[in-house]
Design a protein around this motif. Sequence first.
Motif, PDB file in Angstrom:
ATOM      1  N   GLY A 170       3.247   0.716  -3.404  1.00  0.00           N
ATOM      2  CA  GLY A 170       2.888   0.457  -4.729  1.00  0.00           C
ATOM      3  C   GLY A 170       3.317   1.402  -5.910  1.00  0.00           C
ATOM      4  N   ARG A 212      -1.978   0.142  -5.155  1.00  0.00           N
ATOM      5  CA  ARG A 212      -2.492   0.654  -3.961  1.00  0.00           C
ATOM      6  C   ARG A 212      -4.053   0.297  -3.601  1.00  0.00           C
ATOM      7  NH1 ARG A 212       1.072   5.201  -5.203  1.00  0.00           N
ATOM      8  NH2 ARG A 212       2.857   4.980  -3.677  1.00  0.00           N
ATOM      9  N   LEU A 236       0.849  -1.062  -0.024  1.00  0.00           N
ATOM     10  CA  LEU A 236      -0.043  -0.044  -0.122  1.00  0.00           C
ATOM     11  C   LEU A 236       0.902   1.338  -0.024  1.00  0.00           C
ATOM     12  CD1 LEU A 236      -2.880   1.355   0.288  1.00  0.00           C
ATOM     13  CD2 LEU A 236      -2.653   1.120   2.749  1.00  0.00           C
TER      14      LEU A 236
END
Length: 89
Positions: free
Chosen positions: A27, A33, A24
């Motif tokens: 990315g 994400r 997250l």
Amino acid sequence: MIESAVLIALHVIGFAMLLSLWRLLRGPTVADRILALDTLYINAIAALILFGMHLRSSIYFEAALVIAMLGFVGTAVLSKYVLRRDIVE
């Protein structure tokens, strides 16, 4: 036997949550994400269910249902925003 399996599964889910958090934050694209956020909330649901099994409490199952509903709506809204750059039509 079940208690030790639940604790091992909690540790594995915790590690999976860390990997999802890493994707997250790191990315390269927005789609990565969004998928990482989707995976993170699914892992949170699994962790809550396992924690509820460990404590033998049903309140965690209800919390998992709430997170599932909010996570689905959040993923749908983020995907729509990425596609159209507008949430409300």
